[in-house]
Design a protein around this motif. Structure first.
Motif, PDB file in Angstrom:
ATOM      1  N   ASN A  74      56.033  27.249  33.437  1.00 52.69           N
ATOM      2  CA  ASN A  74      55.082  26.976  34.514  1.00 52.69           C
ATOM      3  C   ASN A  74      55.378  27.823  35.745  1.00 52.69           C
ATOM      4  O   ASN A  74      54.471  28.359  36.373  1.00 52.69           O
ATOM      5  CB  ASN A  74      55.087  25.490  34.891  1.00 52.69           C
ATOM      6  CG  ASN A  74      54.316  24.650  33.901  1.00 52.69           C
ATOM      7  OD1 ASN A  74      53.431  25.131  33.215  1.00 52.69           O
ATOM      8  ND2 ASN A  74      54.670  23.379  33.829  1.00 52.69           N
ATOM      9  N   GLU A  75      56.651  27.945  36.094  1.00 53.79           N
ATOM     10  CA  GLU A  75      57.029  28.744  37.261  1.00 53.79           C
ATOM     11  C   GLU A  75      56.686  30.218  37.037  1.00 53.79           C
ATOM     12  O   GLU A  75      56.115  30.874  37.910  1.00 53.79           O
ATOM     13  CB  GLU A  75      58.525  28.590  37.545  1.00 53.79           C
ATOM     14  CG  GLU A  75      58.963  29.309  38.799  1.00 53.79           C
ATOM     15  CD  GLU A  75      60.431  29.087  39.108  1.00 53.79           C
ATOM     16  OE1 GLU A  75      61.035  30.005  39.670  1.00 53.79           O
ATOM     17  OE2 GLU A  75      60.954  28.010  38.781  1.00 53.79           O
ATOM     18  N   GLU A  76      57.000  30.723  35.870  1.00 54.39           N
ATOM     19  CA  GLU A  76      56.691  32.117  35.546  1.00 54.39           C
ATOM     20  C   GLU A  76      55.177  32.356  35.555  1.00 54.39           C
ATOM     21  O   GLU A  76      54.691  33.368  36.060  1.00 54.39           O
ATOM     22  CB  GLU A  76      57.264  32.473  34.176  1.00 54.39           C
ATOM     23  CG  GLU A  76      57.006  33.896  33.753  1.00 54.39           C
ATOM     24  CD  GLU A  76      57.520  34.172  32.348  1.00 54.39           C
ATOM     25  OE1 GLU A  76      56.827  34.897  31.618  1.00 54.39           O
ATOM     26  OE2 GLU A  76      58.598  33.661  31.985  1.00 54.39           O
ATOM     27  N   MET A 112      52.991  34.914  37.979  1.00 50.97           N
ATOM     28  CA  MET A 112      52.098  35.920  37.426  1.00 50.97           C
ATOM     29  C   MET A 112      50.700  35.775  38.026  1.00 50.97           C
ATOM     30  O   MET A 112      50.080  36.758  38.428  1.00 50.97           O
ATOM     31  CB  MET A 112      52.040  35.782  35.900  1.00 50.97           C
ATOM     32  CG  MET A 112      51.116  36.769  35.197  1.00 50.97           C
ATOM     33  SD  MET A 112      49.401  36.221  34.947  1.00 50.97           S
ATOM     34  CE  MET A 112      49.599  34.811  33.904  1.00 50.97           C
ATOM     35  N   VAL A 113      50.191  34.553  38.116  1.00 49.23           N
ATOM     36  CA  VAL A 113      48.869  34.314  38.676  1.00 49.23           C
ATOM     37  C   VAL A 113      48.823  34.771  40.130  1.00 49.23           C
ATOM     38  O   VAL A 113      47.878  35.453  40.557  1.00 49.23           O
ATOM     39  CB  VAL A 113      48.479  32.818  38.535  1.00 49.23           C
ATOM     40  CG1 VAL A 113      47.264  32.473  39.380  1.00 49.23           C
ATOM     41  CG2 VAL A 113      48.220  32.480  37.070  1.00 49.23           C
ATOM     42  N   GLU A 114      49.835  34.446  40.901  1.00 47.22           N
ATOM     43  CA  GLU A 114      49.869  34.840  42.312  1.00 47.22           C
ATOM     44  C   GLU A 114      49.950  36.363  42.461  1.00 47.22           C
ATOM     45  O   GLU A 114      49.279  36.946  43.321  1.00 47.22           O
ATOM     46  CB  GLU A 114      51.042  34.169  43.036  1.00 47.22           C
ATOM     47  CG  GLU A 114      51.072  34.420  44.522  1.00 47.22           C
ATOM     48  CD  GLU A 114      49.819  33.977  45.270  1.00 47.22           C
ATOM     49  OE1 GLU A 114      49.516  34.586  46.312  1.00 47.22           O
ATOM     50  OE2 GLU A 114      49.123  33.045  44.827  1.00 47.22           O
ATOM     51  N   GLN A 115      50.742  37.023  41.636  1.00 45.73           N
ATOM     52  CA  GLN A 115      50.830  38.492  41.683  1.00 45.73           C
ATOM     53  C   GLN A 115      49.475  39.118  41.364  1.00 45.73           C
ATOM     54  O   GLN A 115      49.067  40.082  42.016  1.00 45.73           O
ATOM     55  CB  GLN A 115      51.874  38.997  40.686  1.00 45.73           C
ATOM     56  CG  GLN A 115      53.293  38.725  41.098  1.00 45.73           C
ATOM     57  CD  GLN A 115      54.289  39.047  39.984  1.00 45.73           C
ATOM     58  OE1 GLN A 115      53.919  39.247  38.831  1.00 45.73           O
ATOM     59  NE2 GLN A 115      55.562  39.084  40.340  1.00 45.73           N
ATOM     60  N   GLU A 148      47.065  38.612  44.319  1.00 48.45           N
ATOM     61  CA  GLU A 148      47.371  39.544  45.410  1.00 48.45           C
ATOM     62  C   GLU A 148      46.940  40.964  45.068  1.00 48.45           C
ATOM     63  O   GLU A 148      46.400  41.677  45.917  1.00 48.45           O
ATOM     64  CB  GLU A 148      48.864  39.496  45.737  1.00 48.45           C
ATOM     65  CG  GLU A 148      49.279  38.211  46.418  1.00 48.45           C
ATOM     66  CD  GLU A 148      50.784  38.064  46.590  1.00 48.45           C
ATOM     67  OE1 GLU A 148      51.532  39.029  46.302  1.00 48.45           O
ATOM     68  OE2 GLU A 148      51.213  36.980  47.014  1.00 48.45           O
ATOM     69  N   ALA A 149      47.161  41.373  43.825  1.00 49.91           N
ATOM     70  CA  ALA A 149      46.732  42.709  43.396  1.00 49.91           C
ATOM     71  C   ALA A 149      45.208  42.816  43.434  1.00 49.91           C
ATOM     72  O   ALA A 149      44.660  43.856  43.831  1.00 49.91           O
ATOM     73  CB  ALA A 149      47.246  43.009  41.986  1.00 49.91           C
ATOM     74  N   GLY A 150      44.525  41.758  43.046  1.00 54.90           N
ATOM     75  CA  GLY A 150      43.067  41.751  43.102  1.00 54.90           C
ATOM     76  C   GLY A 150      42.548  41.854  44.523  1.00 54.90           C
ATOM     77  O   GLY A 150      41.596  42.593  44.794  1.00 54.90           O
ATOM     78  N   ILE A 151      43.165  41.136  45.441  1.00 55.55           N
ATOM     79  CA  ILE A 151      42.770  41.201  46.850  1.00 55.55           C
ATOM     80  C   ILE A 151      42.959  42.623  47.373  1.00 55.55           C
ATOM     81  O   ILE A 151      42.068  43.196  48.008  1.00 55.55           O
ATOM     82  CB  ILE A 151      43.569  40.185  47.696  1.00 55.55           C
ATOM     83  CG1 ILE A 151      43.128  38.763  47.354  1.00 55.55           C
ATOM     84  CG2 ILE A 151      43.402  40.464  49.190  1.00 55.55           C
ATOM     85  CD1 ILE A 151      44.025  37.669  47.932  1.00 55.55           C
ATOM     86  N   ALA A 152      44.118  43.210  47.111  1.00 59.65           N
ATOM     87  CA  ALA A 152      44.403  44.566  47.588  1.00 59.65           C
ATOM     88  C   ALA A 152      43.418  45.580  47.006  1.00 59.65           C
ATOM     89  O   ALA A 152      42.914  46.451  47.721  1.00 59.65           O
ATOM     90  CB  ALA A 152      45.835  44.953  47.227  1.00 59.65           C
ATOM     91  N   THR A 153      43.129  45.460  45.726  1.00 57.00           N
ATOM     92  CA  THR A 153      42.181  46.388  45.090  1.00 57.00           C
ATOM     93  C   THR A 153      40.783  46.169  45.646  1.00 57.00           C
ATOM     94  O   THR A 153      40.068  47.128  45.939  1.00 57.00           O
ATOM     95  CB  THR A 153      42.192  46.209  43.560  1.00 57.00           C
ATOM     96  OG1 THR A 153      43.516  46.447  43.081  1.00 57.00           O
ATOM     97  CG2 THR A 153      41.227  47.157  42.883  1.00 57.00           C
ATOM     98  N   THR A 157      44.167  37.634  29.403  1.00 56.67           N
ATOM     99  CA  THR A 157      42.899  37.128  29.895  1.00 56.67           C
ATOM    100  C   THR A 157      43.062  36.309  31.178  1.00 56.67           C
ATOM    101  O   THR A 157      42.241  36.423  32.084  1.00 56.67           O
ATOM    102  CB  THR A 157      42.162  36.302  28.820  1.00 56.67           C
ATOM    103  OG1 THR A 157      43.015  35.259  28.355  1.00 56.67           O
ATOM    104  CG2 THR A 157      41.724  37.168  27.665  1.00 56.67           C
ATOM    105  N   VAL A 158      44.120  35.531  31.279  1.00 55.99           N
ATOM    106  CA  VAL A 158      44.352  34.761  32.512  1.00 55.99           C
ATOM    107  C   VAL A 158      44.632  35.700  33.677  1.00 55.99           C
ATOM    108  O   VAL A 158      44.057  35.567  34.757  1.00 55.99           O
ATOM    109  CB  VAL A 158      45.497  33.736  32.343  1.00 55.99           C
ATOM    110  CG1 VAL A 158      45.901  33.146  33.681  1.00 55.99           C
ATOM    111  CG2 VAL A 158      45.078  32.629  31.394  1.00 55.99           C
ATOM    112  N   SER A 159      45.509  36.674  33.467  1.00 56.28           N
ATOM    113  CA  SER A 159      45.819  37.599  34.564  1.00 56.28           C
ATOM    114  C   SER A 159      44.602  38.443  34.914  1.00 56.28           C
ATOM    115  O   SER A 159      44.315  38.681  36.088  1.00 56.28           O
ATOM    116  CB  SER A 159      47.028  38.470  34.222  1.00 56.28           C
ATOM    117  OG  SER A 159      46.750  39.337  33.150  1.00 56.28           O
ATOM    118  N   GLY A 160      43.835  38.868  33.900  1.00 57.29           N
ATOM    119  CA  GLY A 160      42.629  39.645  34.163  1.00 57.29           C
ATOM    120  C   GLY A 160      41.592  38.854  34.925  1.00 57.29           C
ATOM    121  O   GLY A 160      40.991  39.345  35.882  1.00 57.29           O
TER     122      GLY A 160
END
Length: 144
Positions: A31-33, A37-40, A43-48, A76-79
């Motif tokens: 769950n922590e991992e 991953m979701v938060e990273q 953040e990458a989506g916001i920056a892009t 798929t979750v990260s995407g």
């Protein structure tokens, strides 16, 4: 032969008991991992998104999902997380939603056909592309 089966049964019972004892620790770690991953990805989506338009977000996420080497679930979750954050922080792309059918909670046959045809048209693998196209339907629907 009977001894073999009794030994195998004992090994299985010990393995199940050991797994049961360690399950809470494993789940907490997973769950922590997963949250990291979701938060990273968010953040990458916001920056892009701050540097591109909605079409750029679609192109970027499709490339990410298509080249992902992780499990299908993780890809798929990260995407999806990346895409939503990117879309919400990007500049509008005029007409991007014009050919996107309305979103329905339960995908209709027309929805499924559009998603399939769109992914085929783009020459992309079905699993990740289909999720992103459904998400695009949903995001376009919230803008109207």
């Amino acid at each position: 032969m009977r001894r073999f089966w009794l030994g195998l049964l004992l090994v299985i019972i010990v393995g199940v008991f050991y797994s049961w004892l360690n399950a809470p620790e494993w789940l907490a770690g997973w769950n922590e991992e997963h949250q990291q991953m979701v938060e990273q990805q968010r953040e990458a989506g916001i920056a892009t998104g701050r540097q591109t338009d909605q079409q750029g977000c679609v192109s970027e996420v499709l490339q990410r999902v298509e080249s992902c080497k992780e499990s299908e679930y993780r890809c798929t979750v990260s995407g999806g997380t990346f895409f939503k954050a990117c879309w919400e922080n990007s500049q509008p792309s005029p007409g991007i939603c014009n050919t996107t059918p309305p979103y329905h909670e339960a995908a209709t046959e027309d929805d499924k056909a559009w998603v399939k045809d769109r992914c085929t048209e783009l020459g992309l693998r079905a699993s990740g592309c289909r999720l992103i196209m459904r998400q695009q339907q949903q995001l376009c629907g919230t803008e109207q």
